[in-house]
Design a protein around this motif. Structure first.
Motif, PDB file in Angstrom:
ATOM      1  N   VAL A  24      -5.663   8.141   0.441  1.00 41.16           N
ATOM      2  CA  VAL A  24      -4.248   7.800   0.543  1.00 41.16           C
ATOM      3  C   VAL A  24      -3.537   8.258  -0.725  1.00 41.16           C
ATOM      4  N   LEU A  25      -2.573   9.163  -0.566  1.00 39.93           N
ATOM      5  CA  LEU A  25      -1.772   9.641  -1.684  1.00 39.93           C
ATOM      6  C   LEU A  25      -0.474   8.843  -1.803  1.00 39.93           C
ATOM      7  N   ARG A  26       0.063   8.443  -0.658  1.00 39.65           N
ATOM      8  CA  ARG A  26       1.257   7.593  -0.608  1.00 39.65           C
ATOM      9  C   ARG A  26       1.002   6.521   0.439  1.00 39.65           C
ATOM     10  N   PRO A  27       1.030   5.253   0.048  1.00 38.08           N
ATOM     11  CA  PRO A  27       0.748   4.171   0.997  1.00 38.08           C
ATOM     12  C   PRO A  27       1.697   4.167   2.191  1.00 38.08           C
ATOM     13  N   GLY A  28       1.182   3.736   3.289  1.00 36.33           N
ATOM     14  CA  GLY A  28       1.934   3.588   4.530  1.00 36.33           C
ATOM     15  C   GLY A  28       0.995   3.019   5.571  1.00 36.33           C
ATOM     16  N   ASN A  29       1.508   2.804   6.776  1.00 33.89           N
ATOM     17  CA  ASN A  29       0.639   2.232   7.810  1.00 33.89           C
ATOM     18  C   ASN A  29       0.318   3.206   8.927  1.00 33.89           C
ATOM     19  N   HIS A  30       0.868   4.424   8.871  1.00 33.25           N
ATOM     20  CA  HIS A  30       0.586   5.411   9.907  1.00 33.25           C
ATOM     21  C   HIS A  30       0.814   6.826   9.391  1.00 33.25           C
TER      22      HIS A  30
END
Length: 68
Positions: A24-30
């Motif tokens: 994960v380079l930039r957090p997110g959920n999808h």
């Protein structure tokens, strides 16, 4: 798979795809499927191209996208 522990972050994640998982380079959920444009929850993400750095929603979509 290497996933961020910050699951509260909504929105689209930015990932680096490797042969055995993703980072994960930039957090997110999808992420957004490169073949269909549908969102794929990170916990459901099973198919991607390391070479193209693209995620796919299903094996069928990945196969179609990667055909020569």
């Amino acid at each position: 798979m290497l996933m961020s522990s910050n699951r509260e972050s909504g929105g689209e994640a930015k990932l680096r795809y490797g042969p055995n998982g993703f980072r994960v380079l930039r957090p997110g959920n999808h992420v957004i499927c490169a073949a269909s444009g549908v969102p794929v929850a990170l916990e459901d993400l099973r198919y991607w191209s390391v070479e193209r750095q693209e995620p796919y929603a299903s094996a069928q979509l990945a196969t179609e996208r990667l055909k020569p």
